[in-house]
Design an enzyme around this catalytic site. Structure first.
Site, PDB file in Angstrom:
ATOM      1  N   GLU A   1      70.303  66.919  39.513  1.00 37.04           N
ATOM      2  CA  GLU A   1      69.238  67.692  40.822  1.00 37.04           C
ATOM      3  C   GLU A   1      68.110  65.938  40.755  1.00 37.04           C
ATOM      4  O   GLU A   1      68.288  65.616  40.572  1.00 37.04           O
ATOM      5  CB  GLU A   1      68.094  68.757  40.137  1.00 37.04           C
ATOM      6  CG  GLU A   1      67.201  68.681  41.099  1.00 37.04           C
ATOM      7  CD  GLU A   1      66.140  69.620  41.214  1.00 37.04           C
ATOM      8  OE1 GLU A   1      66.129  70.439  39.769  1.00 37.04           O
ATOM      9  OE2 GLU A   1      65.303  69.733  41.883  1.00 37.04           O
TER      10      GLU A   1
ATOM     11  N   GLU B   1      60.373  66.125  48.623  1.00 32.84           N
ATOM     12  CA  GLU B   1      59.766  67.049  49.045  1.00 32.84           C
ATOM     13  C   GLU B   1      58.181  66.711  49.398  1.00 32.84           C
ATOM     14  O   GLU B   1      58.421  65.474  49.439  1.00 32.84           O
ATOM     15  CB  GLU B   1      59.698  67.794  47.616  1.00 32.84           C
ATOM     16  CG  GLU B   1      60.478  68.453  46.696  1.00 32.84           C
ATOM     17  CD  GLU B   1      60.475  68.505  45.124  1.00 32.84           C
ATOM     18  OE1 GLU B   1      61.046  69.654  44.959  1.00 32.84           O
ATOM     19  OE2 GLU B   1      60.653  67.885  44.682  1.00 32.84           O
TER      20      GLU B   1
END
Length: 295
Positions: free
Chosen positions: A181, A186
């Site tokens: 990932e 974020e």
């Protein structure tokens, strides 16, 4: 975007390796790469010494382009979302749509039932039907300012076996974190000046979970379009904010970053990085001007 559900934290050894010189691919006809020679945005076609191979300029109105995007509405079933998130993801235009030249992903406070399970928040989670290996992603976006929101631009290995993902077992069937990932952006729910770039992966030899990342203090992410970027090659992964690298990691064959990945956009509510949702929360929007992938 770290998965906390046990169903997706079972590390599996990755089976075989793709050729190191395999450069970019598309999962199928629906998600095939756009050749820069017929891309209407010629000014973006050649940049960084690379060619534009796939993009969405969001220069249309209505539902998101279903030739490019898949709504992932049932990634995990149960009473709560992975990471303790509390939203349902939907494919409704109330939660994702294009207007005035930008994509809007909208998280809303509302009672919504899916498969007999009712939650108090809705949002959208988009998978790109396009996959790629190595190159640069640029995403121009405004982020939600609301507390309790957890927006993300990220990628997952296209061989992930997650329920509801677009690519299914086309590229294999590996668990998380073995698939690898890459979190391009974020933002947690309580400090909207803190930007996070992160990698999560499973060691291809031992299956051991590993992660590493960086943060950058930023300002005005909600009212100004900023550039969130990933540069990925055979040797390293770099994450950038407005063309400035704030995290870089050398990669090797013990890491699952020699495989195609696909792109995800979403806003999660609450959970590990969303935190406490204020009682007066009503809705929040993430706005994307464009996404461009270069090689």
């Amino acid at each position: 975007m770290l998965f906390a559900s046990d169903a997706f934290k079972t590390s599996q050894h990755l089976v075989g390796l793709f050729f190191l010189f395999f450069i970019a691919s598309c999962g199928n006809d629906d998600g095939e790469a756009v050749n820069s020679s017929n891309n209407p945005h010629d000014s973006a076609s050649d940049k960084y010494g690379m060619s534009l191979i796939w993009s969405d300029e969001f220069d249309y109105d209505g539902s998101v382009d279903n030739l490019k995007w898949h709504h992932q509405v049932i990634p995990i079933m149960g009473s709560s979302w992975a990471n303790g998130e509390v939203q349902h993801y939907t494919d409704r235009t109330q939660n994702s749509f294009v207007s005035d030249g930008t994509l809007k992903i909208v998280a809303k406070k509302e009672q919504y039932q899916f498969n007999g399970n009712t939650k108090s928040y809705t949002s959208a989670r988009l998978n790109s039907k396009f996959t790629f290996q190595y190159g640069r992603i640029d995403i121009s976006a405004k982020l939600p300012a609301n507390q309790g929101t957890w927006p993300a631009f990220w990628t997952l290995g296209a061989n992930i076996n997650e329920v509801g993902n677009y690519h299914g077992d086309t590229y294999g069937s590996s668990g998380w974190p073995a698939c690898g990932e890459i979190d391009i952006m974020e933002q947690n729910g309580w400090n909207k000046n803190n930007l996070i770039g992160h990698l999560h992966w499973g060691d291809t030899n031992t299956g051991q979970y590993k992660n590493e990342g960086g943060t950058k203090m930023v300002s005005d992410t909600a009212t100004t379009f900023n550039l969130y970027s990933l540069i990925w090659n055979q040797n390293e992964i770099s994450i950038l904010f407005n063309d400035q690298v704030f995290f870089i990691k050398q990669i090797d064959n013990s890491m699952p970053y020699r495989f195609p990945q696909y792109i995800l956009f979403n806003i999660a509510m609450g959970g590990n990085l969303g935190g406490t949702i204020p009682a007066n929360f009503s809705q929040a929007t993430m706005e994307v001007d464009y996404i461009r992938v270069y090689q």
